[in-house]
Write a protein that holds these residues in place. Structure first.
Motif, PDB file in Angstrom:
ATOM      1  N   VAL A  53     -68.521 152.452 113.026  1.00  0.00           N
ATOM      2  CA  VAL A  53     -67.466 151.639 112.424  1.00  0.00           C
ATOM      3  C   VAL A  53     -66.172 152.456 112.369  1.00  0.00           C
ATOM      4  CG1 VAL A  53     -66.744 150.319 110.397  1.00  0.00           C
ATOM      5  CG2 VAL A  53     -69.173 150.413 111.039  1.00  0.00           C
ATOM      6  N   PRO A  54     -65.154 152.050 113.125  1.00  0.00           N
ATOM      7  CA  PRO A  54     -63.869 152.757 113.090  1.00  0.00           C
ATOM      8  C   PRO A  54     -63.014 152.271 111.929  1.00  0.00           C
ATOM      9  CG  PRO A  54     -63.725 150.942 114.616  1.00  0.00           C
ATOM     10  CD  PRO A  54     -65.140 150.922 114.064  1.00  0.00           C
ATOM     11  N   ARG A  55     -61.814 152.795 111.834  1.00  0.00           N
ATOM     12  CA  ARG A  55     -60.777 152.211 110.996  1.00  0.00           C
ATOM     13  C   ARG A  55     -59.888 151.373 111.909  1.00  0.00           C
ATOM     14  NH1 ARG A  55     -59.611 154.272 106.022  1.00  0.00           N
ATOM     15  NH2 ARG A  55     -57.355 154.134 106.296  1.00  0.00           N
ATOM     16  N   TRP A  56     -59.057 150.540 111.325  1.00  0.00           N
ATOM     17  CA  TRP A  56     -58.157 149.682 112.098  1.00  0.00           C
ATOM     18  C   TRP A  56     -56.710 149.914 111.668  1.00  0.00           C
ATOM     19  CZ3 TRP A  56     -63.140 148.321 111.201  1.00  0.00           C
ATOM     20  CH2 TRP A  56     -63.870 147.747 112.246  1.00  0.00           C
ATOM     21  N   HIS A  57     -55.811 149.638 112.559  1.00  0.00           N
ATOM     22  CA  HIS A  57     -54.376 149.667 112.266  1.00  0.00           C
ATOM     23  C   HIS A  57     -53.765 148.466 112.978  1.00  0.00           C
ATOM     24  CE1 HIS A  57     -50.500 151.901 111.435  1.00  0.00           C
ATOM     25  NE2 HIS A  57     -50.098 150.981 112.296  1.00  0.00           N
ATOM     26  N   HIS A  58     -53.516 147.395 112.225  1.00  0.00           N
ATOM     27  CA  HIS A  58     -52.948 146.173 112.792  1.00  0.00           C
ATOM     28  C   HIS A  58     -51.441 146.183 112.540  1.00  0.00           C
ATOM     29  CE1 HIS A  58     -57.212 144.878 112.455  1.00  0.00           C
ATOM     30  NE2 HIS A  58     -56.910 144.205 113.549  1.00  0.00           N
ATOM     31  N   HIS A  59     -50.700 146.511 113.597  1.00  0.00           N
ATOM     32  CA  HIS A  59     -49.255 146.669 113.458  1.00  0.00           C
ATOM     33  C   HIS A  59     -48.531 145.327 113.553  1.00  0.00           C
ATOM     34  CE1 HIS A  59     -48.801 146.042 117.781  1.00  0.00           C
ATOM     35  NE2 HIS A  59     -49.744 146.955 118.003  1.00  0.00           N
ATOM     36  N   ALA A  60     -47.270 145.348 113.139  1.00  0.00           N
ATOM     37  CA  ALA A  60     -46.423 144.157 113.243  1.00  0.00           C
ATOM     38  C   ALA A  60     -46.201 143.811 114.715  1.00  0.00           C
ATOM     39  CB  ALA A  60     -45.095 144.409 112.542  1.00  0.00           C
ATOM     40  N   LEU A  61     -45.712 142.606 114.958  1.00  0.00           N
ATOM     41  CA  LEU A  61     -45.478 142.113 116.315  1.00  0.00           C
ATOM     42  C   LEU A  61     -43.985 141.952 116.570  1.00  0.00           C
ATOM     43  CD1 LEU A  61     -48.095 139.214 116.311  1.00  0.00           C
ATOM     44  CD2 LEU A  61     -48.434 141.517 117.223  1.00  0.00           C
ATOM     45  N   LEU A  62     -43.599 142.112 117.825  1.00  0.00           N
ATOM     46  CA  LEU A  62     -42.249 141.719 118.206  1.00  0.00           C
ATOM     47  C   LEU A  62     -42.227 140.201 118.382  1.00  0.00           C
ATOM     48  CD1 LEU A  62     -40.904 144.335 120.784  1.00  0.00           C
ATOM     49  CD2 LEU A  62     -40.738 144.311 118.301  1.00  0.00           C
ATOM     50  N   VAL A  63     -41.252 139.565 117.776  1.00  0.00           N
ATOM     51  CA  VAL A  63     -41.171 138.109 117.828  1.00  0.00           C
ATOM     52  C   VAL A  63     -39.811 137.662 118.346  1.00  0.00           C
ATOM     53  CG1 VAL A  63     -42.861 137.753 115.992  1.00  0.00           C
ATOM     54  CG2 VAL A  63     -40.443 137.983 115.407  1.00  0.00           C
ATOM     55  N   GLU A  64     -39.809 136.482 118.959  1.00  0.00           N
ATOM     56  CA  GLU A  64     -38.597 135.884 119.487  1.00  0.00           C
ATOM     57  C   GLU A  64     -37.879 135.112 118.368  1.00  0.00           C
ATOM     58  OE1 GLU A  64     -38.874 134.260 123.481  1.00  0.00           O
ATOM     59  OE2 GLU A  64     -40.929 135.010 123.615  1.00  0.00           O
ATOM     60  N   PRO A  65     -36.693 134.604 118.632  1.00  0.00           N
ATOM     61  CA  PRO A  65     -35.936 133.934 117.566  1.00  0.00           C
ATOM     62  C   PRO A  65     -36.679 132.795 116.879  1.00  0.00           C
ATOM     63  CG  PRO A  65     -34.496 134.393 119.408  1.00  0.00           C
ATOM     64  CD  PRO A  65     -35.895 134.737 119.864  1.00  0.00           C
TER      65      PRO A  65
END
Length: 285
Positions: free
Chosen positions: A222-234
């Protein structure tokens, strides 16, 4: 040692969202003297394009990133089949003939991504026709065997696994050209590659509930996770290949071949300087 990965699918060119994800993963392990892996997830049926992995490598090198490449998914088919057979033998998979249209017509709820939630039609009635069939995980039965599970995200903290949020997900697709679903393949791959930190976008946060269950069922680390933010369009939608984000000025190869300075672009991304109209989605922290 911290080990993470960037795992693109060669079904379209990389764009700025991929650059952001790769840089986040690369920098997380660089700060911890860890290892940054590249894994090509190339079992997306007829959509995979054989020329794109080399383009991906050129794009990442242009950004100034260094990595170790591990085996592509197309070399791991036997491992996926063996895991599915294990789960099938334990009575945890069932065949399903439902189409997307069937599910949309029968669903009364949606999953965390807004898609129709599979209502378990074939679990209760059995599949219709002679196949080929998809194979779904009987989530309620699986949870009854594992009991409560938890997982940890570096931004969102400790989480109680709730795999039922996604319903009885498909683990083996009916399309022989795509033998394993993302849920099964990525979970097995991360274990095989020794990944200790799964770095990926926040749009896959909910999928982790299922992946944690699969790890328990298949006795995987079982690893750890890092769910980063996303680049989004307008419009608030994430940059995506299917929406043409690999072109229109967002494609990495397009920028590279035009002579743009890759390390300078990487520096801008690290500093949060994005093209006009592009921004980061809210963080999970």
């Amino acid at each position: 040692m911290t080990i993470t990965r960037f795992a693109p699918s060669p079904n379209g060119p990389l764009h700025l969202g991929h650059a952001y994800s790769a840089i986040v993963a690369h920098d997380l392990v660089a700060a911890r003297a860890g290892r940054f892996l590249l894994r090509i997830e190339d079992i997306d049926g007829g959509r995979s394009r054989s020329e794109l992995p080399e383009q991906f490598r050129a794009d990442l090198a242009w950004l100034g990133l260094e990595w170790e490449e591990v085996a592509a998914q197309s070399t791991r088919i036997e491992a996926y089949e063996a895991a599915a057979e294990t789960l099938r033998g334990e009575g945890l998979l069932y065949p399903c003939s439902c189409t997307r249209a069937d599910i949309a017509a029968a669903a009364t709820q949606t999953d965390p991504m807004g898609a129709p939630l599979y209502p378990g039609t074939c679990r209760t009635r059995g599949p219709v026709g002679e196949g080929p069939f998809a194979w779904r995980l009987d989530v309620d039965e699986a949870v009854s065997r594992t009991g409560a599970l938890t997982w940890s995200d570096e931004l969102a903290g400790e989480q109680e696994a709730q795999p039922g949020l996604l319903g009885d997900v498909v683990l083996v697709r009916k399309d022989a050209a795509t033998p394993a679903s993302y849920h099964l393949a990525a979970t097995l791959d991360d274990a095989a590659d020794g990944v200790t930190l799964v770095t990926r976008g926040s749009d896959l946060f909910a999928a982790t509930h299922v992946h944690r269950l699969l790890q328990e069922l298949l006795s995987l680390p079982v690893p750890r996770w890092h769910h980063h933010a996303l680049l989004v369009e307008p419009d608030g939608q994430k940059l995506a290949k299917r929406r043409g984000s690999g072109a229109a000025g967002f494609g990495l190869s397009e920028r590279r071949l035009a002579g743009e300075d890759g390390p300078a672009l990487a520096a801008d991304i690290r500093a949060g300087r994005f093209p006009s109209g592009i921004s980061l989605s809210p963080s999970l922290s």
